[in-house]
Design a protein around this motif. Structure first.
Motif, PDB file in Angstrom:
ATOM      1  N   ALA A  69      40.773  49.081  48.988  1.00  0.00           N
ATOM      2  CA  ALA A  69      39.858  47.753  48.149  1.00  0.00           C
ATOM      3  C   ALA A  69      39.636  48.172  46.860  1.00  0.00           C
ATOM      4  N   ALA A  70      39.184  49.437  46.729  1.00  0.00           N
ATOM      5  CA  ALA A  70      38.637  50.153  45.372  1.00  0.00           C
ATOM      6  C   ALA A  70      39.934  50.215  44.580  1.00  0.00           C
ATOM      7  N   LYS A  71      40.914  50.728  45.096  1.00  0.00           N
ATOM      8  CA  LYS A  71      41.972  50.989  44.176  1.00  0.00           C
ATOM      9  C   LYS A  71      42.734  49.431  43.676  1.00  0.00           C
ATOM     10  N   ILE A  72      42.670  48.730  44.409  1.00  0.00           N
ATOM     11  CA  ILE A  72      43.324  47.336  44.135  1.00  0.00           C
ATOM     12  C   ILE A  72      42.212  46.772  43.178  1.00  0.00           C
ATOM     13  N   ARG A  73      40.874  46.821  43.227  1.00  0.00           N
ATOM     14  CA  ARG A  73      39.988  46.255  42.408  1.00  0.00           C
ATOM     15  C   ARG A  73      39.866  47.120  40.966  1.00  0.00           C
ATOM     16  N   ALA A  74      40.476  48.443  41.040  1.00  0.00           N
ATOM     17  CA  ALA A  74      40.268  49.223  39.737  1.00  0.00           C
ATOM     18  C   ALA A  74      41.619  48.812  38.838  1.00  0.00           C
ATOM     19  N   LEU A  75      42.656  47.996  39.382  1.00  0.00           N
ATOM     20  CA  LEU A  75      43.999  47.617  38.737  1.00  0.00           C
ATOM     21  C   LEU A  75      43.216  46.565  37.612  1.00  0.00           C
ATOM     22  N   ARG A  76      42.227  45.776  37.615  1.00  0.00           N
ATOM     23  CA  ARG A  76      41.807  44.746  36.755  1.00  0.00           C
ATOM     24  C   ARG A  76      40.386  44.567  37.042  1.00  0.00           C
ATOM     25  N   LYS A  77      39.427  45.273  36.599  1.00  0.00           N
ATOM     26  CA  LYS A  77      38.081  45.191  36.999  1.00  0.00           C
ATOM     27  C   LYS A  77      37.431  44.025  36.511  1.00  0.00           C
ATOM     28  N   PRO A  78      36.602  43.360  36.945  1.00  0.00           N
ATOM     29  CA  PRO A  78      36.090  42.174  36.336  1.00  0.00           C
ATOM     30  C   PRO A  78      35.238  42.456  35.259  1.00  0.00           C
ATOM     31  N   GLU A  79      35.539  41.620  34.036  1.00  0.00           N
ATOM     32  CA  GLU A  79      34.868  42.091  32.688  1.00  0.00           C
ATOM     33  C   GLU A  79      33.748  40.996  32.524  1.00  0.00           C
ATOM     34  N   PRO A  80      32.853  41.285  31.725  1.00  0.00           N
ATOM     35  CA  PRO A  80      31.556  40.898  31.639  1.00  0.00           C
ATOM     36  C   PRO A  80      31.339  39.355  30.997  1.00  0.00           C
ATOM     37  N   TYR A  81      32.457  39.207  29.985  1.00  0.00           N
ATOM     38  CA  TYR A  81      32.468  37.835  29.049  1.00  0.00           C
ATOM     39  C   TYR A  81      32.901  36.705  29.805  1.00  0.00           C
ATOM     40  N   LYS A  82      34.146  36.550  30.269  1.00  0.00           N
ATOM     41  CA  LYS A  82      34.745  35.654  31.032  1.00  0.00           C
ATOM     42  C   LYS A  82      34.743  35.684  32.505  1.00  0.00           C
ATOM     43  N   GLY A  83      34.474  37.040  32.971  1.00  0.00           N
ATOM     44  CA  GLY A  83      34.375  37.210  34.451  1.00  0.00           C
ATOM     45  C   GLY A  83      36.034  37.325  35.109  1.00  0.00           C
TER      46      GLY A  83
END
Length: 185
Positions: A150-164
């Protein structure tokens, strides 16, 4: 005494725990079999449907291993009885997720799709409902492996703080920032 380490691990019915030579703990249950190498200094006793982890001394090394191995054994028992499931949410316009067996195909705003091969021990399922964000569900009996994938999949495109936009765990709170236009008066 370690507050976590001194608690015994209850063994539910249908689960067998065995300790072989070299302190290798094997847990078998309805959802599979898991093994864990335990430090040779630590003592593991199985009696009355409970596993008790003991330490030989109060040195810092033994104190730190005491709670760790008790937690690892408890996670193994929980994994072979109920299993673990993690859900990831894919948020963004045009962001998609689909799976073909254990191959996860992600479209995350890059110029190409991302092909992610999930290990055989983990089952992957994608839910694509119209009008809702795609959801990736990972499940296995091994807590460490599910978390790592799950951490590897999330690291492919982490949530960004401006638009989420990005991949986040279901229910995860993202701290949002105000953009440039919010600073102007």
């Amino acid at each position: 005494m370690s507050r976590i380490g001194k608690n015994p691990v209850a063994i539910p019915s249908g689960v067998t725990v065995s300790v072989s030579k070299g302190n290798v703990v094997t847990v078998k249950g309805p959802k599979g079999e898991l093994t864990q190498q335990v430090d040779p200094d630590m003592g593991i006793e199985i009696k009355d449907d409970e596993v008790q982890v003991t330490r030989p001394s109060d040195s810092k090394r033994h104190r730190s291993f005491h709670g760790l191995y008790r937690s690892l054994i408890a996670n193994m028992v929980e994994g072979v009885t109920n299993g673990y499931t993690l859900s990831l949410e894919v948020i963004g316009v045009g962001y998609r997720a689909e799976n073909k067996g254990n191959l996860l195909i992600l479209t995350l705003g890059f110029s190409h799709p991302i092909y992610f091969l999930v290990p055989q021990e983990v089952t992957v399922e994608t839910v694509n409902a119209k009008g809702k964000n795609p959801i990736i569900k990972l499940s296995s009996n091994d807590k460490q492996l599910v978390g790592q994938v799950a951490a590897k999949i999330r690291a492919l495109r982490k949530p960004e703080p401006y638009k989420g936009k990005g991949i986040r765990f279901e229910g995860e709170e993202i701290r949002r920032k105000a953009g440039k236009t919010a600073a102007k008066k």
